[in-house]
Design a protein around this motif. Structure first.
Motif, PDB file in Angstrom:
ATOM      1  N   ALA A 151      84.438  -5.435   0.556  1.00  0.00           N
ATOM      2  CA  ALA A 151      84.948  -4.157   0.875  1.00  0.00           C
ATOM      3  C   ALA A 151      84.043  -2.971   1.116  1.00  0.00           C
ATOM      4  N   TYR A 152      83.116  -3.217  -0.333  1.00  0.00           N
ATOM      5  CA  TYR A 152      82.081  -2.070  -0.209  1.00  0.00           C
ATOM      6  C   TYR A 152      81.166  -2.210   0.749  1.00  0.00           C
ATOM      7  N   GLU A 153      80.731  -3.402   1.050  1.00  0.00           N
ATOM      8  CA  GLU A 153      79.931  -3.610   2.438  1.00  0.00           C
ATOM      9  C   GLU A 153      80.387  -3.173   3.613  1.00  0.00           C
ATOM     10  N   LEU A 154      81.820  -3.254   3.979  1.00  0.00           N
ATOM     11  CA  LEU A 154      82.325  -3.075   5.155  1.00  0.00           C
ATOM     12  C   LEU A 154      82.337  -1.440   5.215  1.00  0.00           C
ATOM     13  N   GLN A 155      82.688  -0.829   4.076  1.00  0.00           N
ATOM     14  CA  GLN A 155      82.941   0.646   3.953  1.00  0.00           C
ATOM     15  C   GLN A 155      81.142   1.068   4.516  1.00  0.00           C
ATOM     16  N   THR A 156      80.100   0.453   3.875  1.00  0.00           N
ATOM     17  CA  THR A 156      79.025   1.235   4.258  1.00  0.00           C
ATOM     18  C   THR A 156      78.622   1.084   5.656  1.00  0.00           C
ATOM     19  N   GLN A 157      78.958  -0.349   6.252  1.00  0.00           N
ATOM     20  CA  GLN A 157      78.724  -0.642   7.518  1.00  0.00           C
ATOM     21  C   GLN A 157      79.730   0.243   8.709  1.00  0.00           C
ATOM     22  N   LEU A 158      80.873   0.593   8.233  1.00  0.00           N
ATOM     23  CA  LEU A 158      81.653   1.512   9.059  1.00  0.00           C
ATOM     24  C   LEU A 158      81.082   2.946   9.238  1.00  0.00           C
ATOM     25  N   LEU A 159      80.705   3.239   7.804  1.00  0.00           N
ATOM     26  CA  LEU A 159      80.112   4.642   7.766  1.00  0.00           C
ATOM     27  C   LEU A 159      78.729   4.654   8.572  1.00  0.00           C
ATOM     28  N   LEU A 160      77.865   3.656   8.834  1.00  0.00           N
ATOM     29  CA  LEU A 160      76.726   3.653   9.386  1.00  0.00           C
ATOM     30  C   LEU A 160      76.951   3.661  10.870  1.00  0.00           C
ATOM     31  N   ILE A 161      78.098   3.058  11.436  1.00  0.00           N
ATOM     32  CA  ILE A 161      78.625   2.978  12.711  1.00  0.00           C
ATOM     33  C   ILE A 161      78.856   4.437  13.041  1.00  0.00           C
ATOM     34  N   GLY A 162      79.518   5.016  12.107  1.00  0.00           N
ATOM     35  CA  GLY A 162      79.966   6.500  12.667  1.00  0.00           C
ATOM     36  C   GLY A 162      78.836   7.338  12.548  1.00  0.00           C
ATOM     37  N   GLU A 163      77.678   7.366  11.562  1.00  0.00           N
ATOM     38  CA  GLU A 163      76.436   8.180  11.656  1.00  0.00           C
ATOM     39  C   GLU A 163      75.571   7.777  12.810  1.00  0.00           C
ATOM     40  N   LEU A 164      75.687   6.512  13.105  1.00  0.00           N
ATOM     41  CA  LEU A 164      74.895   6.198  14.654  1.00  0.00           C
ATOM     42  C   LEU A 164      75.733   6.626  15.616  1.00  0.00           C
ATOM     43  N   LEU A 176      78.233   5.212  17.278  1.00  0.00           N
ATOM     44  CA  LEU A 176      78.610   4.030  17.946  1.00  0.00           C
ATOM     45  C   LEU A 176      79.935   4.028  18.303  1.00  0.00           C
ATOM     46  N   ILE A 177      80.644   4.598  17.516  1.00  0.00           N
ATOM     47  CA  ILE A 177      82.115   4.823  17.434  1.00  0.00           C
ATOM     48  C   ILE A 177      82.653   6.259  16.901  1.00  0.00           C
ATOM     49  N   GLU A 178      83.717   6.775  17.413  1.00  0.00           N
ATOM     50  CA  GLU A 178      84.013   8.158  16.967  1.00  0.00           C
ATOM     51  C   GLU A 178      84.399   8.046  15.374  1.00  0.00           C
ATOM     52  N   GLU A 179      83.996   8.822  14.498  1.00  0.00           N
ATOM     53  CA  GLU A 179      84.284   9.070  13.133  1.00  0.00           C
ATOM     54  C   GLU A 179      85.867   9.027  13.038  1.00  0.00           C
ATOM     55  N   GLU A 180      86.582   9.768  13.901  1.00  0.00           N
ATOM     56  CA  GLU A 180      88.058   9.709  13.745  1.00  0.00           C
ATOM     57  C   GLU A 180      88.645   8.471  13.751  1.00  0.00           C
ATOM     58  N   LYS A 181      87.908   7.532  14.633  1.00  0.00           N
ATOM     59  CA  LYS A 181      88.617   6.158  14.919  1.00  0.00           C
ATOM     60  C   LYS A 181      88.190   5.447  13.517  1.00  0.00           C
ATOM     61  N   LEU A 182      87.136   5.653  12.942  1.00  0.00           N
ATOM     62  CA  LEU A 182      86.785   4.879  12.035  1.00  0.00           C
ATOM     63  C   LEU A 182      87.462   5.420  10.539  1.00  0.00           C
ATOM     64  N   LYS A 183      87.836   6.563  10.604  1.00  0.00           N
ATOM     65  CA  LYS A 183      88.248   7.201   9.224  1.00  0.00           C
ATOM     66  C   LYS A 183      89.714   6.271   8.571  1.00  0.00           C
ATOM     67  N   PRO A 184      90.525   5.888   9.456  1.00  0.00           N
ATOM     68  CA  PRO A 184      91.593   5.130   8.824  1.00  0.00           C
ATOM     69  C   PRO A 184      91.012   3.838   8.076  1.00  0.00           C
ATOM     70  N   LEU A 185      90.153   3.112   8.820  1.00  0.00           N
ATOM     71  CA  LEU A 185      89.573   2.050   8.413  1.00  0.00           C
ATOM     72  C   LEU A 185      88.846   2.398   6.971  1.00  0.00           C
ATOM     73  N   ILE A 186      88.092   3.215   6.851  1.00  0.00           N
ATOM     74  CA  ILE A 186      87.239   3.599   5.747  1.00  0.00           C
ATOM     75  C   ILE A 186      88.401   3.714   4.639  1.00  0.00           C
ATOM     76  N   GLU A 187      89.348   4.711   4.868  1.00  0.00           N
ATOM     77  CA  GLU A 187      90.334   5.063   4.161  1.00  0.00           C
ATOM     78  C   GLU A 187      91.127   3.686   3.398  1.00  0.00           C
ATOM     79  N   LEU A 188      91.299   2.720   4.314  1.00  0.00           N
ATOM     80  CA  LEU A 188      92.006   1.562   3.830  1.00  0.00           C
ATOM     81  C   LEU A 188      91.149   0.714   3.048  1.00  0.00           C
ATOM     82  N   CYS A 189      89.710   0.542   3.423  1.00  0.00           N
ATOM     83  CA  CYS A 189      88.735   0.024   2.597  1.00  0.00           C
ATOM     84  C   CYS A 189      88.691   0.559   1.243  1.00  0.00           C
TER      85      CYS A 189
END
Length: 115
Positions: free
Chosen positions: A73-86, A88-101
């Protein structure tokens, strides 16, 4: 042995894995064997390890597999944050996934303490 389908943390892990698979389609093709593959693997690892632990014969073994799921879960959270920082996907779309993590991480910690 626990009935895995009754565990809320497992259900949330399954939901997270489904969301990750759906959002991974938006990643560029050159990430097919990079971040796309990695987020899919670690998202599946979360409910899979919860299920494996639930099927074990002791709480000690169950805690061990919950610990692995938490690491994923921590690994996934880090990768989703990286995807947002890069970007590659809008942070607003990633936010619910990060919150669920994060919710799963908190549930996992509480569940381990309770066992």
């Amino acid at each position: 042995m626990n009935k895995v389908e009754d565990l809320i943390i497992w259900k949330k892990g399954m939901e997270l894995a489904k969301l990750v698979y759906k959002i991974s389609i938006e990643l560029p093709n050159d990430e097919k064997f990079g971040l796309k593959s990695q987020i899919k693997r670690c998202s599946v690892s979360i409910p899979s390890n919860i299920a494996e632990g639930a099927g074990r014969n002791s709480n000690k073994e169950f805690k061990y597999f919950l610990s692995i799921a938490n690491g994923s879960a921590y690994e996934l959270q880090t990768q989703l944050l990286l995807i947002g920082e890069l970007e590659l996907i809008e942070e607003e779309k990633l936010k619910p996934l990060i919150e669920l993590c994060i919710e799963i991480q908190k549930m996992n910690y509480s569940f381990q303490k309770r066992l």
